[in-house]
Structures are given as C-alpha cells and as structure tokens.
Design a protein around this motif. Structure first.
Motif, mmCIF file in Angstrom:
data_model
loop_
_atom_site.group_PDB
_atom_site.id
_atom_site.type_symbol
_atom_site.label_atom_id
_atom_site.label_comp_id
_atom_site.label_asym_id
_atom_site.label_seq_id
_atom_site.Cartn_x
_atom_site.Cartn_y
_atom_site.Cartn_z
ATOM 1 N N ARG A 194 0.469 3.250 10.858
ATOM 2 C CA ARG A 194 -0.684 2.864 11.673
ATOM 3 C C ARG A 194 -0.853 3.819 12.856
ATOM 4 O O ARG A 194 0.118 4.431 13.315
ATOM 5 C CB ARG A 194 -0.517 1.425 12.175
ATOM 6 N N ASP A 195 -2.085 3.894 13.360
ATOM 7 C CA ASP A 195 -2.332 4.723 14.539
ATOM 8 C C ASP A 195 -2.542 3.854 15.766
ATOM 9 O O ASP A 195 -2.275 2.642 15.740
ATOM 10 C CB ASP A 195 -3.523 5.658 14.303
ATOM 11 N N ALA A 196 -3.012 4.437 16.851
ATOM 12 C CA ALA A 196 -3.150 3.716 18.120
ATOM 13 C C ALA A 196 -4.097 2.530 18.020
ATOM 14 O O ALA A 196 -3.967 1.559 18.775
ATOM 15 C CB ALA A 196 -3.625 4.671 19.207
ATOM 16 N N SER A 197 -5.048 2.577 17.087
ATOM 17 C CA SER A 197 -5.994 1.475 16.923
ATOM 18 C C SER A 197 -5.386 0.293 16.174
ATOM 19 O O SER A 197 -5.974 -0.790 16.131
ATOM 20 C CB SER A 197 -7.233 1.956 16.165
ATOM 21 N N GLY A 198 -4.230 0.501 15.559
ATOM 22 C CA GLY A 198 -3.603 -0.533 14.745
ATOM 23 C C GLY A 198 -4.011 -0.479 13.296
ATOM 24 O O GLY A 198 -3.492 -1.231 12.468
ATOM 25 N N GLY A 199 -4.941 0.397 12.963
ATOM 26 C CA GLY A 199 -5.391 0.510 11.582
ATOM 27 C C GLY A 199 -4.430 1.299 10.720
ATOM 28 O O GLY A 199 -3.686 2.161 11.208
ATOM 29 N N SER B 280 4.306 5.915 13.091
ATOM 30 C CA SER B 280 3.255 5.120 13.742
ATOM 31 C C SER B 280 3.360 5.209 15.263
ATOM 32 O O SER B 280 2.350 5.371 15.967
ATOM 33 C CB SER B 280 3.353 3.656 13.304
ATOM 34 N N TYR C 75 0.845 3.950 18.046
ATOM 35 C CA TYR C 75 0.846 2.530 17.697
ATOM 36 C C TYR C 75 1.851 1.785 18.561
ATOM 37 O O TYR C 75 3.011 2.183 18.679
ATOM 38 C CB TYR C 75 1.202 2.366 16.221
#
Length: 270
Positions: free
Chosen positions: A211-216, A251, A256
């Motif tokens: 996951r990335d910083a957006s949580g996606g 992540s 994340y």
C-alpha cells in the motif's frame, strides 16, 4: 492536419510493431511475419523497421535477416523502472528476501486487467533462465493477482474481469467470481494470499499487498518456486510471515502509516 494524421498513424504503427515482440511470444520475427501480424503491407513494414533500426530500438541479424528488440530498449526500460516508486522501494528489500529464503521474489502492479511484473529475483532453489520484469500474468490465477485485487470491491472486480476472462489454466484455477470472492476474502482476513498450481502445474506462491500513503493497494509482493522447494504444507506460515513483513516494509517506504497486517497467529513469538 493531414500531415499530423499521417505522423500519428506512423507512430501508432511503429508502437504496434514493437509490441509484437512480446505479444507474439517470439524474440525474433521476419519482416513478413511483422507485416502480417501488424496488418501492414510489406513495404510499409520494411520502412518502419528501417526507421526503428536506425533509432536503435530494433536490431536486424545480418545473417538471418530476423528482427529483434534492440539494446536501446533496455535503457528505456531501466529509466522507467528507476523512476517507479514501488521499484525503488522494493528492489533491495526483495533481493534480500530472495537470498534469505532461497526462492523467487516478485513484485508486480496491476495494469488494466492483468498483473505487470516490476522486478523479480531468483533464489538458489528457484532459478530462472529468463527475466520476469515487463511480463504480464492473469490476476485471478496468481497469488500476486489476488493480492492486487484486494484493493477492489466485488462489483469493481466483476467489471474489471468478466466471467469469460476467468480462464482455467490448470484444474486448480479459480474460474467463478464466487470462488474469487472467497479467495480474496481469505487474503484480506489473513493478510496474504496463496497460489497452488493455479497458473502452472508444479509451482506455488505466497503473496501480500503493498500500500502507499493513501492506503490503497498499489502493488503486491510474492515468494514463489517449485512445489518441492516452497513446500507449502510445512513452510506456509513461515513464508507468509516473511512476505507480510517484507510487503509492509515496502509500504512504509511508500508512506503507508495504517495498521500492520495480521500475521499468522501460530508464528507470532510472545
């Protein structure tokens, strides 16, 4: 305007020719094969190939006359990978994991309705004679794909993958959306997904989402190899822990900050 249209057509045709070398499944092609596959007349195909050869993106064998992708394509591919944030964060971590577990370690992203390999490293127990980076595989028949699909809800998965696309590659392949939903629910609950001879007989993998910083979910990481080496009946819990920890490390590198994935309970040290 007419010149612009002509230039656009030439670019589109040149790109079609370049894609043939992966879509056709052959590293080398004759000009007549290229003309037929690209639906071009022979003179147009020859002219475009001459331009591509002069640019260094295709090479022509002087003896056989066969065309192959040129080494300049490696430079282009390397520049793309070096600029990709997931590749930058995952490369060293994945290489370390492959050395530690002795199996293949792969990182992939979703490109439309398939998974796209960003990198892979071979462990001593899972050697390969070819590079996976840049290749594609189906989402529904792989542990990586199931992990990537955890970022979509059931309706989105059905829109992305019509039932007719759930092809059976082996007797073990998931071929219905209900089966796929069950597999993805299991992946979400455990924090990792598995693949056991679903894409190819004699092979298995354990995978987890990244996951990335957006949580996606932006990518997935897997450990894979032949059944004799990966030995899921005895190693699944240990490999799952490693895969989850490694995916979480990538992540975190991508920003994340959400809750850590749950590890297999019987592998957690009190």
């Amino acid at each position: 305007m007419a010149a612009d249209i002509g230039n656009n057509q030439s670019v589109e045709r040149a790109l079609t020719i370049l894609r043939l070398f992966t879509a056709a499944g052959r590293a080398e092609l004759r000009v007549s094969d290229i003309a037929k596959l690209a639906e071009l007349n022979l003179s147009t195909a020859s002219r475009l190939l001459a331009t591509l050869e002069a640019s260094g993106v295709v090479d022509r064998d002087p003896v056989s006359g066969l065309y192959r992708l040129g080494l300049d394509m490696v430079s282009l591919g390397g520049a793309v990978l070096n600029a990709h944030p997931v590749h930058r964060e995952a490369r060293q971590i994945a290489q370390n994991l492959a050395a530690e577990v002795g199996l293949g370690v792969n990182v992939a992203v979703r490109r439309d309705a398939s998974l796209f390999y960003l990198l892979n490293f071979e462990g001593r127990q899972a050697p390969r004679s070819f590079v996976l980076a840049g290749q594609r595989n189906p989402l529904h028949a792989t542990g990586l794909g199931k992990s990537l699909l955890t970022g979509l809800d059931p309706a989105e998965r059905r829109a992305l993958l019509p039932s007719s696309w759930l092809t059976a590659y082996t007797p073990r392949t998931v071929t219905t959306h209900q089966q796929l939903d069950d597999e993805i629910d299991k992946t979400l609950a455990r924090g990792y997904g598995t693949e056991l001879e679903e894409l190819a007989l004699g092979r298995a993998c354990v995978a987890a989402p990244i996951r990335d910083a957006s949580g996606g979910v932006v990518a997935a990481l897997s450990v894979s190899g032949p059944l004799s080496a990966i030995d899921l009946p005895h190693r699944e819990d240990a490999l799952a822990r490693k895969v989850i920890e490694t995916a979480d490390s990538v992540s975190i590198g991508l920003g994340y900050v959400g809750p850590a994935h749950r590890l297999p309970m019987d592998t957690v040290t009190p």
